[in-house]
Design a protein around this motif. Sequence first.
Motif, PDB file in Angstrom:
ATOM      1  N   GLY A 188     -39.884  56.964 -29.315  1.00 30.46           N
ATOM      2  CA  GLY A 188     -40.056  57.063 -30.764  1.00 30.46           C
ATOM      3  C   GLY A 188     -40.341  58.489 -31.201  1.00 30.46           C
ATOM      4  O   GLY A 188     -40.946  59.273 -30.483  1.00 30.46           O
ATOM      5  N   SER A 189     -39.930  58.813 -32.427  1.00 32.00           N
ATOM      6  CA  SER A 189     -40.122  60.155 -32.985  1.00 32.00           C
ATOM      7  C   SER A 189     -41.082  60.099 -34.166  1.00 32.00           C
ATOM      8  O   SER A 189     -40.800  59.438 -35.176  1.00 32.00           O
ATOM      9  CB  SER A 189     -38.782  60.733 -33.438  1.00 32.00           C
ATOM     10  N   LEU A 190     -42.192  60.817 -34.045  1.00 30.43           N
ATOM     11  CA  LEU A 190     -43.124  60.940 -35.160  1.00 30.43           C
ATOM     12  C   LEU A 190     -42.478  61.657 -36.338  1.00 30.43           C
ATOM     13  O   LEU A 190     -42.589  61.236 -37.481  1.00 30.43           O
ATOM     14  CB  LEU A 190     -44.353  61.738 -34.713  1.00 30.43           C
ATOM     15  N   LYS A 191     -41.806  62.736 -36.054  1.00 35.49           N
ATOM     16  CA  LYS A 191     -41.276  63.580 -37.124  1.00 35.49           C
ATOM     17  C   LYS A 191     -40.041  62.969 -37.769  1.00 35.49           C
ATOM     18  O   LYS A 191     -39.904  62.971 -38.997  1.00 35.49           O
ATOM     19  CB  LYS A 191     -40.950  64.970 -36.584  1.00 35.49           C
ATOM     20  N   LYS A 192     -39.133  62.454 -36.954  1.00 37.40           N
ATOM     21  CA  LYS A 192     -37.835  62.027 -37.482  1.00 37.40           C
ATOM     22  C   LYS A 192     -37.758  60.539 -37.800  1.00 37.40           C
ATOM     23  O   LYS A 192     -36.725  60.065 -38.265  1.00 37.40           O
ATOM     24  CB  LYS A 192     -36.736  62.430 -36.505  1.00 37.40           C
ATOM     25  N   ARG A 193     -38.859  59.804 -37.531  1.00 34.99           N
ATOM     26  CA  ARG A 193     -38.977  58.403 -37.947  1.00 34.99           C
ATOM     27  C   ARG A 193     -37.850  57.543 -37.377  1.00 34.99           C
ATOM     28  O   ARG A 193     -37.324  56.662 -38.057  1.00 34.99           O
ATOM     29  CB  ARG A 193     -39.015  58.321 -39.476  1.00 34.99           C
ATOM     30  N   LYS A 194     -37.520  57.783 -36.118  1.00 33.48           N
ATOM     31  CA  LYS A 194     -36.431  57.041 -35.485  1.00 33.48           C
ATOM     32  C   LYS A 194     -36.796  56.729 -34.050  1.00 33.48           C
ATOM     33  O   LYS A 194     -37.818  57.187 -33.529  1.00 33.48           O
ATOM     34  CB  LYS A 194     -35.139  57.861 -35.522  1.00 33.48           C
ATOM     35  N   ILE A 195     -35.925  55.952 -33.385  1.00 33.52           N
ATOM     36  CA  ILE A 195     -36.127  55.596 -31.981  1.00 33.52           C
ATOM     37  C   ILE A 195     -34.818  55.818 -31.247  1.00 33.52           C
ATOM     38  O   ILE A 195     -33.745  55.412 -31.719  1.00 33.52           O
ATOM     39  CB  ILE A 195     -36.590  54.134 -31.840  1.00 33.52           C
ATOM     40  N   ILE A 196     -34.902  56.502 -30.111  1.00 32.22           N
ATOM     41  CA  ILE A 196     -33.712  56.765 -29.311  1.00 32.22           C
ATOM     42  C   ILE A 196     -33.792  55.993 -28.005  1.00 32.22           C
ATOM     43  O   ILE A 196     -34.855  55.559 -27.583  1.00 32.22           O
ATOM     44  CB  ILE A 196     -33.543  58.273 -29.021  1.00 32.22           C
ATOM     45  N   ARG A 197     -32.646  55.809 -27.374  1.00 26.37           N
ATOM     46  CA  ARG A 197     -32.585  55.218 -26.042  1.00 26.37           C
ATOM     47  C   ARG A 197     -32.129  56.295 -25.063  1.00 26.37           C
ATOM     48  O   ARG A 197     -31.317  57.161 -25.390  1.00 26.37           O
ATOM     49  CB  ARG A 197     -31.625  54.029 -26.006  1.00 26.37           C
ATOM     50  N   ILE A 198     -32.672  56.224 -23.847  1.00 26.51           N
ATOM     51  CA  ILE A 198     -32.270  57.127 -22.768  1.00 26.51           C
ATOM     52  C   ILE A 198     -31.745  56.268 -21.635  1.00 26.51           C
ATOM     53  O   ILE A 198     -32.484  55.458 -21.062  1.00 26.51           O
ATOM     54  CB  ILE A 198     -33.446  57.996 -22.269  1.00 26.51           C
ATOM     55  N   ARG A 199     -30.485  56.438 -21.305  1.00 25.29           N
ATOM     56  CA  ARG A 199     -29.876  55.659 -20.239  1.00 25.29           C
ATOM     57  C   ARG A 199     -30.202  56.294 -18.884  1.00 25.29           C
ATOM     58  O   ARG A 199     -30.555  57.472 -18.821  1.00 25.29           O
ATOM     59  CB  ARG A 199     -28.367  55.573 -20.456  1.00 25.29           C
ATOM     60  N   PRO A 200     -30.069  55.520 -17.793  1.00 27.14           N
ATOM     61  CA  PRO A 200     -30.429  56.067 -16.477  1.00 27.14           C
ATOM     62  C   PRO A 200     -29.723  57.373 -16.133  1.00 27.14           C
ATOM     63  O   PRO A 200     -30.296  58.234 -15.483  1.00 27.14           O
ATOM     64  CB  PRO A 200     -30.027  54.934 -15.520  1.00 27.14           C
ATOM     65  N   GLY A 201     -28.494  57.546 -16.604  1.00 28.93           N
ATOM     66  CA  GLY A 201     -27.777  58.787 -16.318  1.00 28.93           C
ATOM     67  C   GLY A 201     -28.101  59.927 -17.244  1.00 28.93           C
ATOM     68  O   GLY A 201     -27.599  61.038 -17.064  1.00 28.93           O
TER      69      GLY A 201
END
Length: 453
Positions: A188-201
């Motif tokens: 999660g991003s405090l500043k950008k108010r979004k959530i990203i996913r990180i894949r194993p690669g």
Amino acid sequence: MTVLRHVPALLLLLVHLACASGAPSPVPSAPAATPATLATPSATTPARSAPTASPAPSAGPSAMVSAAPAAAPAPPDSPLKGLEQLHAAMPQDGTVMYLLAYFKGEAGDRDAVYQWLDALARSSWDLGLDDSDFKMVAAEPRYQDLARTLNGRVTTVADAPVAFRLAERDLIPEGIAYDSKRKELLLGSLKKRKIIRIRPGGGVSEVIAPAAGGMGRVLGLRVDPGRDVLWVAADKTKDGQPPAPRAIYRFALANGALLGSYALPDGGRHLLNDLAVTGDGTVFVTDSEGGGVFRLKPGATALEPFIPAGSMVYPNGIALDAAGRTLYVADAAGIWSVDPESGAHRRLQPSPGVTIGGIDGLSMDGTDFIAVQNMGSSPRLARMTLDAAAGRVTAVKVLASKHPEFEIPTTAALVGAEAYVIANSQLRSKDETGQYLPPERLKEPVILRVRVR
């Protein structure tokens, strides 16, 4: 979020530090992804499928205090008086001594700062001194001698590899979780108010778009794997951004769709920080600035007070045992065990030589806690041995400390025998107006991979 970075909230909460046998009255109850930048996997990180997160233990509390006493005790006359009362109840606890020294400095009492720092040096405190917490005396030789002594006790465990290095420098991440179905980390991003996913690669994309559903600054994340949903705790917006409430949000992990939002009424001091979800779908969320815990029952349309406001001192990380019998809540001074049905709670006692204060992120692995502690000069990831029957934390094993990538680590996601840790949240990286620094003055966010067993 870290503890001493929120002094106004603590000044209100610390009047209730001696609340081991009572608490004030409850607060009122409340009524498609775009591409992102890439994460660079560390060269030392082998390509592999991530294992399923490890189950937590079964434990039952005993000799608990009531969650809702009939009459609230009168608060002490000042925050310092409350701390002193807690010190009388826990005379060997270094976390309380550290906070006393800090607030004595804020009150301008140099002699008392040294009184408590000298006591800290005689204790088993092993998290060091952060000079920025003691600006009044930090340039003085006496303080520097104490700092050398206390910082010399800090254990160095700095061999954890970098799992991912993110290109988006101004992400300002605070919460992390693991999606076991897709074998992806969520950040999660405090500043950008979004959530990203990180894949194993190392591939990165948005899973929850900025301000989705009116979401504010993203703090805690919790995956409910059985229902394939993501719960998010978010705070009000700041810095001239469009307004957003203090709320928790429920999103479908399959497509990022908003499934529900549950806001607190505007007004009062609240900060919804971290979450836990039971097997039946009940959600618990810590209210750091309010000093309590809220609950959302399955099918409910509003958050309800569960542990009354002022019962805890900046409650932050929260974790549930595998059997669902005990909820654990970390606050500035340590850890509480909580009955998830009644709300009855008691503070766990540390064994001599064990430091359990200053916890931000809290997880459970087997019968132990995995905790991110970020009070003092040397934040660390630690494994803490719990004797649930005795209500005691009996030992601490340092898993990562004095790591070169650490800059206010916040939370960790357990994936089998490893923890993925937000190493450098950069929460303090602001200019003189309180705005986050521009990307060119920030570092690439780093996720460490740490063996926990």
